[in-house]
Write a protein that holds these residues in place. Sequence first.
Motif, mmCIF file in Angstrom:
data_model
loop_
_atom_site.group_PDB
_atom_site.id
_atom_site.type_symbol
_atom_site.label_atom_id
_atom_site.label_comp_id
_atom_site.label_asym_id
_atom_site.label_seq_id
_atom_site.Cartn_x
_atom_site.Cartn_y
_atom_site.Cartn_z
ATOM 1 N N HIS A 1 -22.749 87.371 114.299
ATOM 2 C CA HIS A 1 -21.477 88.071 114.459
ATOM 3 C C HIS A 1 -20.315 87.117 114.197
ATOM 4 N N LEU A 2 -20.543 86.131 113.335
ATOM 5 C CA LEU A 2 -19.568 85.071 113.123
ATOM 6 C C LEU A 2 -18.891 85.140 111.766
ATOM 7 N N GLY A 3 -19.268 86.110 110.956
ATOM 8 C CA GLY A 3 -18.679 86.210 109.628
ATOM 9 C C GLY A 3 -19.169 85.127 108.675
ATOM 10 N N SER B 1 -25.049 89.854 104.713
ATOM 11 C CA SER B 1 -24.752 88.512 105.231
ATOM 12 C C SER B 1 -24.855 88.412 106.743
ATOM 13 N N SER B 2 -24.965 89.540 107.433
ATOM 14 C CA SER B 2 -25.028 89.508 108.895
ATOM 15 C C SER B 2 -26.452 89.585 109.437
ATOM 16 N N SER C 1 -24.310 79.612 109.164
ATOM 17 C CA SER C 1 -23.174 78.722 108.956
ATOM 18 C C SER C 1 -22.199 79.395 107.992
ATOM 19 N N GLN C 2 -21.004 78.867 107.941
ATOM 20 C CA GLN C 2 -19.970 79.482 107.123
ATOM 21 C C GLN C 2 -20.429 79.611 105.672
ATOM 22 N N TYR D 1 -24.959 77.436 113.630
ATOM 23 C CA TYR D 1 -25.032 78.023 114.958
ATOM 24 C C TYR D 1 -26.417 78.630 115.120
ATOM 25 N N PHE D 2 -27.108 78.220 116.175
ATOM 26 C CA PHE D 2 -28.472 78.660 116.386
ATOM 27 C C PHE D 2 -28.551 79.841 117.350
ATOM 28 N N GLY D 3 -29.530 80.701 117.092
ATOM 29 C CA GLY D 3 -29.868 81.750 118.038
ATOM 30 C C GLY D 3 -30.822 81.234 119.090
#
Lengths: 115, 113
Positions: A26-28, A71-72, A94-95, A105-107
């Motif tokens: 959910h970070l785009g 991408s999500s 990542s971006q 960013y890890f889940g």
Amino acid sequence: ETGVTQTPRHLVMGMTNKKSLKCEQHLGHNAMYWYKQSAKKPLELMFVYSLEERVENNSVPSRFSPECPNSSHLFLHLHTLQPEDSALYLCASSQDRGATLYEQYFGPGTRLTVT
Amino acid sequence: AQKITQTQPGMFVQEKEAVTLDCTYDTSDPSYGLFWYKQPSSGEMIFLIYQGSYDQQNATEGRYSLNFQKARKSANLVISASQLGDSAMYFCAGLGGSYIPTFGRGTSLIVHP
């Protein structure tokens, strides 16, 4: 929800089953990753997707089949697994593809047990 | 190719004391980065600190510092004033030009009250 989520958190499957792991960010971000963390080996990168295109397959057997419909979302389809495939499967985002490791960013991971 | 070695499977430390977690690396890349992650029992990998191979000073982030010794190819993590919440697995990782990171096997840290 925020960040990177993974479902299910725990999965037990037989060697002849077919199952899928799901990751959602959910970070785009535009890049997503699958990692495997087993008891016998260090954490290792499996696949990298950038803008829904697979850009890296780190010598992963074909019984693991990734899918990135947008991408999500990132899926890992599993079929005819072996007991040695039991592991914690971590998703990250990542971006973009060129981001360094600390920008991923890890889940929380899916704990998979193959019986 | 890179190799990351963490020789301590487990470490114990008393609350409020400092602890050093060892990491040695081997790489042929001229430029690389070294990272430390914390993984609590919940599973997620939490980034702690980063050191670039060309950085002149050792990295620090709050209670975390990285003792980077290039000649010895070591990048040890120092946690000062340990807290009970620091109990977790700690992983050292390296990343060169290939964009495929290499992780160590990890060190389990237990902080005693």
